[in-house]
Design a protein around this motif. Structure first.
Motif, mmCIF file in Angstrom:
data_model
loop_
_atom_site.group_PDB
_atom_site.id
_atom_site.type_symbol
_atom_site.label_atom_id
_atom_site.label_comp_id
_atom_site.label_asym_id
_atom_site.label_seq_id
_atom_site.Cartn_x
_atom_site.Cartn_y
_atom_site.Cartn_z
ATOM 1 N N LEU A 73 20.961 -2.905 -30.791
ATOM 2 C CA LEU A 73 22.007 -3.910 -30.988
ATOM 3 C C LEU A 73 22.208 -4.225 -32.468
ATOM 4 N N PRO A 74 23.438 -4.402 -32.886
ATOM 5 C CA PRO A 74 23.656 -4.955 -34.225
ATOM 6 C C PRO A 74 23.071 -6.373 -34.249
ATOM 7 N N LEU A 75 22.337 -6.690 -35.303
ATOM 8 C CA LEU A 75 21.688 -7.994 -35.410
ATOM 9 C C LEU A 75 22.151 -8.754 -36.640
ATOM 10 N N TYR A 76 22.303 -10.052 -36.443
ATOM 11 C CA TYR A 76 22.537 -10.984 -37.535
ATOM 12 C C TYR A 76 21.299 -11.855 -37.655
ATOM 13 N N ALA A 77 20.832 -12.049 -38.858
ATOM 14 C CA ALA A 77 19.685 -12.923 -39.094
ATOM 15 C C ALA A 77 20.164 -14.373 -39.066
ATOM 16 N N GLU B 263 22.077 -11.122 -14.689
ATOM 17 C CA GLU B 263 21.753 -9.752 -14.303
ATOM 18 C C GLU B 263 22.825 -8.768 -14.730
ATOM 19 N N ALA B 264 23.989 -9.288 -15.152
ATOM 20 C CA ALA B 264 25.090 -8.418 -15.562
ATOM 21 C C ALA B 264 25.851 -9.087 -16.710
ATOM 22 N N ARG B 265 26.568 -8.274 -17.426
ATOM 23 C CA ARG B 265 27.405 -8.761 -18.515
ATOM 24 C C ARG B 265 28.367 -9.807 -17.940
ATOM 25 N N PRO B 266 28.462 -10.997 -18.563
ATOM 26 C CA PRO B 266 29.260 -12.067 -17.970
ATOM 27 C C PRO B 266 30.760 -11.993 -18.240
ATOM 28 N N LEU B 267 31.200 -11.130 -19.134
ATOM 29 C CA LEU B 267 32.617 -10.983 -19.449
ATOM 30 C C LEU B 267 32.991 -9.509 -19.441
ATOM 31 N N PRO B 268 34.287 -9.219 -19.280
ATOM 32 C CA PRO B 268 34.725 -7.815 -19.348
ATOM 33 C C PRO B 268 34.405 -7.198 -20.713
ATOM 34 N N ASP B 269 34.330 -5.883 -20.751
ATOM 35 C CA ASP B 269 33.999 -5.176 -21.994
ATOM 36 C C ASP B 269 34.953 -5.493 -23.138
ATOM 37 N N ALA B 270 36.188 -5.852 -22.839
ATOM 38 C CA ALA B 270 37.172 -6.131 -23.885
ATOM 39 C C ALA B 270 36.870 -7.422 -24.651
ATOM 40 N N LEU B 271 36.026 -8.276 -24.092
ATOM 41 C CA LEU B 271 35.680 -9.543 -24.742
ATOM 42 C C LEU B 271 34.246 -9.476 -25.247
ATOM 43 N N PRO B 272 34.007 -9.905 -26.485
ATOM 44 C CA PRO B 272 32.652 -9.802 -27.035
ATOM 45 C C PRO B 272 31.666 -10.750 -26.367
ATOM 46 N N VAL B 273 30.457 -10.241 -26.200
ATOM 47 C CA VAL B 273 29.344 -11.043 -25.692
ATOM 48 C C VAL B 273 28.208 -10.910 -26.704
ATOM 49 N N ALA B 274 27.728 -12.046 -27.153
ATOM 50 C CA ALA B 274 26.619 -12.092 -28.101
ATOM 51 C C ALA B 274 25.498 -12.920 -27.501
ATOM 52 N N ALA B 275 24.316 -12.816 -28.080
ATOM 53 C CA ALA B 275 23.173 -13.563 -27.562
ATOM 54 C C ALA B 275 22.288 -14.042 -28.700
ATOM 55 N N SER B 276 21.717 -15.217 -28.503
ATOM 56 C CA SER B 276 20.667 -15.719 -29.400
ATOM 57 C C SER B 276 19.342 -15.172 -28.896
ATOM 58 N N CYS B 277 18.601 -14.546 -29.787
ATOM 59 C CA CYS B 277 17.321 -13.936 -29.410
ATOM 60 C C CYS B 277 16.222 -14.407 -30.358
ATOM 61 N N GLU C 83 20.193 -6.291 -24.592
ATOM 62 C CA GLU C 83 20.620 -4.891 -24.582
ATOM 63 C C GLU C 83 20.957 -4.434 -23.161
ATOM 64 N N ARG C 84 20.132 -4.829 -22.173
ATOM 65 C CA ARG C 84 20.416 -4.476 -20.774
ATOM 66 C C ARG C 84 21.747 -5.062 -20.314
ATOM 67 N N LEU C 85 22.099 -6.257 -20.813
ATOM 68 C CA LEU C 85 23.360 -6.896 -20.446
ATOM 69 C C LEU C 85 24.554 -6.290 -21.193
ATOM 70 N N ARG C 86 24.282 -5.351 -22.086
ATOM 71 C CA ARG C 86 25.305 -4.698 -22.904
ATOM 72 C C ARG C 86 26.008 -5.698 -23.829
ATOM 73 N N CYS C 87 25.200 -6.600 -24.401
ATOM 74 C CA CYS C 87 25.762 -7.503 -25.408
ATOM 75 C C CYS C 87 26.263 -6.668 -26.574
ATOM 76 N N ASP C 88 27.253 -7.193 -27.256
ATOM 77 C CA ASP C 88 27.829 -6.481 -28.397
ATOM 78 C C ASP C 88 27.013 -6.659 -29.667
ATOM 79 N N PHE C 89 26.348 -7.802 -29.783
ATOM 80 C CA PHE C 89 25.456 -8.062 -30.911
ATOM 81 C C PHE C 89 24.576 -9.245 -30.558
ATOM 82 N N ALA C 90 23.592 -9.488 -31.411
ATOM 83 C CA ALA C 90 22.706 -10.633 -31.213
ATOM 84 C C ALA C 90 22.411 -11.278 -32.553
ATOM 85 N N VAL C 91 22.067 -12.543 -32.504
ATOM 86 C CA VAL C 91 21.497 -13.218 -33.664
ATOM 87 C C VAL C 91 20.001 -13.328 -33.390
#
Length: 167
Positions: A130-134, A68-82, A92-100
């Motif tokens: 979100l910035p996306l990586y293929a 329900e919330a970003r799991p790490l502080p903003d200073a550490l990157p959080v990414a997600a597999s989508c 995006e709601r979790l404020r991930c920095d990017f996604a694959v």
């Protein structure tokens, strides 16, 4: 192998668990090597280990729904597999920095799921900021196509880690 990947120009590494007792010490050594080379490093799925080492985390798509919330502080990157619009919206709601996002092409790791294709990737790209990586069945020859379809770049295992076989 990590040193070869870094020397070849890889600038971001995701460390995936090998499920051994020595995993935390392996990650710690890899983090040291990556930091010395100026390479970003994320730990796959293990939020606590990422927090303890002060590195980013890459969330599995199966983890997204339970957060329900970003799991790490903003200073550490959080990414997600989508894999779909719902995953992207939650990342995006979790404020991930990017996604694959993928899989774009057929891949041995997902043999029964139909690939998105580049048109599917581009359509989902339009639904997120979100910035996306293929990802999925891609390699260095796909960089141009990825950029043409709105990706920051590509993410891959086999293409950048010769000899890797998914289990």
């Amino acid at each position: 192998a990590l040193d070869r990947a870094i020397a070849s120009g890889v600038r971001r590494v995701q460390l995936r668990s090998d499920a051994t007792e020595s995993w935390a010490s392996v990650v710690e050594e890899a983090v040291c090597r990556c930091r010395a080379a100026g390479v970003d490093v994320l730990v796959n799925a293990d939020v606590e280990l990422a927090r303890a080492l002060g590195v980013g985390v890459h969330l599995k798509s199966s983890q997204l729904a339970g957060l329900e919330a970003r799991p790490l502080p903003d200073a550490l990157p959080v990414a997600a597999s989508c894999h779909d619009a719902g995953d992207l919206a939650h990342a995006e709601r979790l404020r991930c920095d990017f996604a694959v996002l993928g899989h774009v092409a057929p891949t041995p790791s997902h043999p029964h799921a139909p690939p998105l294709g580049w048109d599917g990737f581009a359509a989902l790209r339009e639904e997120t900021s979100l910035p996306l990586y293929a990802i999925g069945g891609l390699g260095p020859a796909d960089f141009d196509a990825a950029r043409e379809h709105g990706a920051q770049g590509i993410a891959a295992i086999r293409a950048f880690w010769p000899g890797f076989e998914a289990t």
